[in-house]
Every structure is written in C-alpha cells, then in structure tokens.
Design a protein around this motif. Structure first.
Motif, mmCIF file in Angstrom:
data_model
loop_
_atom_site.group_PDB
_atom_site.id
_atom_site.type_symbol
_atom_site.label_atom_id
_atom_site.label_comp_id
_atom_site.label_asym_id
_atom_site.label_seq_id
_atom_site.Cartn_x
_atom_site.Cartn_y
_atom_site.Cartn_z
ATOM 1 N N ILE A 149 0.853 -1.181 0.000
ATOM 2 C CA ILE A 149 0.000 0.000 0.000
ATOM 3 C C ILE A 149 0.892 1.234 0.000
ATOM 4 C CG2 ILE A 149 -1.853 1.255 1.172
ATOM 5 C CD1 ILE A 149 -2.677 -1.512 0.186
ATOM 6 N N TYR A 150 0.594 2.189 -0.875
ATOM 7 C CA TYR A 150 1.338 3.441 -0.894
ATOM 8 C C TYR A 150 0.370 4.607 -0.736
ATOM 9 C CZ TYR A 150 -0.127 3.678 -5.829
ATOM 10 O OH TYR A 150 -0.855 3.712 -6.985
ATOM 11 N N VAL A 151 0.893 5.745 -0.348
ATOM 12 C CA VAL A 151 0.070 6.933 -0.120
ATOM 13 C C VAL A 151 0.676 8.100 -0.878
ATOM 14 C CG1 VAL A 151 -0.908 8.510 1.583
ATOM 15 C CG2 VAL A 151 -0.582 6.087 2.175
ATOM 16 N N GLU A 152 -0.133 8.716 -1.737
ATOM 17 C CA GLU A 152 0.286 9.902 -2.486
ATOM 18 C C GLU A 152 -0.870 10.895 -2.518
ATOM 19 O OE1 GLU A 152 3.059 10.944 -3.714
ATOM 20 O OE2 GLU A 152 4.293 9.133 -3.457
ATOM 21 N N ASP A 153 -0.559 12.160 -2.286
ATOM 22 C CA ASP A 153 -1.562 13.224 -2.307
ATOM 23 C C ASP A 153 -2.735 12.927 -1.377
ATOM 24 O OD1 ASP A 153 -0.041 14.548 -4.256
ATOM 25 O OD2 ASP A 153 -1.047 13.478 -5.881
ATOM 26 N N GLY A 154 -2.446 12.189 -0.284
ATOM 27 C CA GLY A 154 -3.494 11.855 0.666
ATOM 28 C C GLY A 154 -4.317 10.647 0.288
ATOM 29 N N TYR A 155 -4.041 10.045 -0.879
ATOM 30 C CA TYR A 155 -4.785 8.878 -1.351
ATOM 31 C C TYR A 155 -3.959 7.614 -1.127
ATOM 32 C CZ TYR A 155 -8.188 11.853 -3.707
ATOM 33 O OH TYR A 155 -9.187 12.769 -3.972
ATOM 34 N N LEU A 177 -2.513 7.504 -10.141
ATOM 35 C CA LEU A 177 -1.487 7.758 -9.146
ATOM 36 C C LEU A 177 -0.136 7.109 -9.402
ATOM 37 C CD1 LEU A 177 -3.292 7.421 -5.672
ATOM 38 C CD2 LEU A 177 -2.116 9.435 -6.554
ATOM 39 N N ALA A 178 -0.149 5.876 -9.894
ATOM 40 C CA ALA A 178 1.054 5.041 -9.809
ATOM 41 C C ALA A 178 2.228 5.565 -10.645
ATOM 42 C CB ALA A 178 0.723 3.604 -10.189
ATOM 43 N N ALA A 179 2.103 5.501 -11.948
ATOM 44 C CA ALA A 179 3.246 5.792 -12.823
ATOM 45 C C ALA A 179 3.791 7.194 -12.611
ATOM 46 C CB ALA A 179 2.841 5.590 -14.277
ATOM 47 N N GLU A 180 2.913 8.189 -12.472
ATOM 48 C CA GLU A 180 3.388 9.567 -12.374
ATOM 49 C C GLU A 180 4.095 9.857 -11.058
ATOM 50 O OE1 GLU A 180 -0.223 12.312 -10.870
ATOM 51 O OE2 GLU A 180 -0.515 11.458 -12.865
#
Length: 380
Positions: free
Chosen positions: A99-105, A152-155
């Motif tokens: 699980i990863y978290v980016e931009d609060g997601y 979310l993932a690639a960018e």
C-alpha cells in the motif's frame, strides 16, 4: 546514576516488557475479527495427529500456531501502525504491505499486467455470451473501471499496470461486445482516499455516458444524502496508518425508493441501500446489499419498457442504481458468488420464471474493475 544502576533498570524494564507481553498474550481474550483489516483472525489450532503430521507445510500445528500468535499479539494494531510509520517516515519506504500513499490517497500496488487473468475473465464472459445471450439478440456492452493506480502510480514513480495495453486486449478479446470508455469521465477525486472504490455521488456523468452509449438517455435528479457513519476504507486497515475518516454519500429520490428490489440468494425483498450494512464492518456493502449473487430491481416509474442485465463487481453495485431510471427491470449478477454455467437453470422462487431472463433482455452490460480483471480467479 551509575552505569551499574542503569543496566539494572534497563534489564528490569526489558524483563517486565517481555514477561508482561507474554502473560498478556496468553490470558487476553481471543479476538475473532480485525475491524481495521476486515478479516477473521486466526484461532488457537487443534493439537492432534492431523496438524502435527500434516504434509501441507501451511497446515501444520506450528505454522497455524505462528499465524495465531501473530494475529492475537497484544496491542497488535498499535504495533502495526508503529511499523508502518517507521517504514514510511524513517526508512523512506515507498510502500508498506503493498500500500502506498500519495496526495493523501492510499492505493494498492497492482503490477504487472496479467494477460492469463484477462484470458480467464474474457473466457467466462464469452461463455456466458455464447450460451445464454447470443441466441436472443440482446445488445452487449462492456466497460472497465480503472483503479486509483491509473491516476497515481506511474506519475509518482510506482510500478503500474500498462492500462492502455489492458484496455486494448480486453477490446480484442471481447469482440462480441461494444466497449464503453468511461476513463474520460473519471478523475482521482472520484475515488475515496482510504478505499478501493469510487464515490457514487460523483458517478452521474459516468452513468449518463453508459446510458447514452446503450441508447438509454438518463436525466433523473437525485438527492445527495450523507451517511451518518464515518467511513474508513479497506486501505485504512491495510496501510496501518492513522488516515482520517471520510464522508460517505448515497444518491436517492422517489423513483429509487419506490423500486421493488429482491435478493434471490436469500429470498427476501431488500432496499436499494442496505442501512444495516451501511453501519456494519464494510459500509460500501450498503449498495444493493453487498456481495449477493443475483438481485433484481423492478422500476414502476421507468421511462422505458427495456430490461437490462448487469454483470458486475462491487464498483457496479454503486453505479447500477443510477441506471435504474432507464429500465423497467434490471437483473444484477455477480459471478463471484454464483456459477456462471448455472445461470440458465436458475428460477425465480416467486414465479418459477428464469431468474436471469436473457429472452427479454434488451441490453447486457459487463462492468468490472481493473483489479478484478487482473486477478480474475474469483470469477466463477
């Protein structure tokens, strides 16, 4: 304080912690369920010849005891949160438990593209078409719901599915159905931050796109109602991070409230939205009663006499109510919970008529998320 006293104090603290946690582990009540992870926890295994001498290494007493001790460890959720926090903020890991978290997601790593899984899924769909649909001439459509990794993932530097390749392969393998591309109607904010799923209140344009492509314009107005229950999605527990709760809404109006909704799995009438499940372990199961094999929705206020059959996963459960306006009857089928080969022999217990009546179906829609298509072994 002398060095000797410091060592004594440290030793005493370690002894108290070690034996304290050991005693706590042995005498605390067994927890049956993890609310944060939404799963059953392991129980103390039976000690007998079957578990001691089992040839399956995953079913031996020691392996089962290891699972039990991990699941029942004192303050388990607190230690999971500490581990996750350290992994992200001290060691700089990009993900924890996938699980990863980016931009609060929060999102799940989904990689690589599994073409064998696509073959299995489209094989199931194709068999349904050949056996039940083709002879009756219904219009057949399919749509793919991208998971949050699409945005979310690639960018952000994470391994990601080749979504363009997946969409192209699915269109090639489902040449018996017209593809409805809904990616242009979606953006990251249409998804919950702590959960896999999309937000129903943001799907009106998606429903209208699908309706228009199927020749059934949709224009119904809805009231957006806040569920009085803080929503913590599945990634809240899997990430073990203290992510904030979210608001959950559902769309309703007089038309939906007047629909006759029947759960054929449990032979009972239900509502479009199951309020008991809305306050249960997974509030997202409120849509059409959650994980049910076959549900029918009869709409006395329909703008047409058309009938629709929807093959769906949980994403489709929240979307389907927004399609109800255009159909007199919608049959919603989840082949994760019913053998697809048996659809032709199933009967409505109230009337004796075919349960999934392809003879009267005007439209058939297959709508599945990329997560299911890339892991399609759950389809039956």
């Amino acid at each position: 304080m002398t060095e000797k006293i410091k060592n004594i104090v440290l030793t005493c603290v370690m002894v108290v912690l070690l034996f304290g946690l050991t005693l706590f582990a042995w005498f605390k009540p067994t927890d049956d369920f993890s609310d944060s992870e939404r799963r059953e926890l392991a129980k103390f295994p039976a000690f007998n010849a079957e578990t001691v001498f089992n040839k399956d290494s995953n079913k031996t007493f020691m392996k089962l005891f290891e699972s039990y001790s991990l699941d029942q460890f004192p303050l388990r959720d607190k230690f999971r949160t500490l581990k996750s926090y350290v992994a992200f903020n001290v060691f700089g890991h990009m993900d924890n438990n996938n699980i990863y978290v980016e931009d609060g997601y929060a999102a799940q790593l989904e990689y690589p593209l599994n073409e064998e899984s696509l073959d299995f899924a489209t094989g199931k769909f194709g068999a349904i078409y050949d056996k039940f649909i083709k002879q009756h001439g219904a219009n057949v459509y399919f749509s793919i719901v991208p998971d949050k990794g699409y945005f979310l993932a690639a960018e952000n530097g994470y391994l990601a599915l080749d979504y363009s390749e997946m969409f192209a392969l699915m269109q090639e393998k489902m040449d018996f159905a017209d593809y409805i591309d809904i990616t242009g109607e979606l953006e990251l904010s249409d998804y919950y931050k702590t959960d896999t799923h999309w937000k129903q209140e943001n799907l009106l344009d998606v429903a209208q796109k699908i309706g228009a492509e199927m020749g059934t314009p949709l224009s119904e107005k809805y009231t957006q109602t806040l569920l009085d229950n803080p929503f913590y999605g599945v990634y809240y527990g899997q990430s073990a991070l203290p992510l904030p709760a979210e608001d959950m809404y559902y769309m309703t109006n007089a038309m939906l409230e007047n629909c006759i909704v029947y759960d054929h799995q449990n032979m009972r009438q239900i509502s479009i939205y199951d309020m008991e499940r809305a306050f249960g372990k997974d509030p997202y199961e409120m849509y059409l009663g959650g994980n049910l094999s076959v549900v029918t929705i009869e709409n006395p206020s329909a703008s047409t006499d058309k009938e629709l059959v929807v093959f769906r996963d949980s994403f489709g459960a929240s979307l389907t109510p927004l399609l109800v306006e255009g159909y007199k009857k919608i049959t919603v089928v989840d082949i994760r919970y019913v053998q697809s080969a048996l659809l032709g022999s199933m009967r409505d217990n109230r009337t004796g008529a075919p349960l999934v009546d392809f003879r009267n179906a005007d439209d058939v829609l297959f709508i599945y998320s990329t997560l299911i298509l890339n892991n399609s072994n759950t389809l039956r």
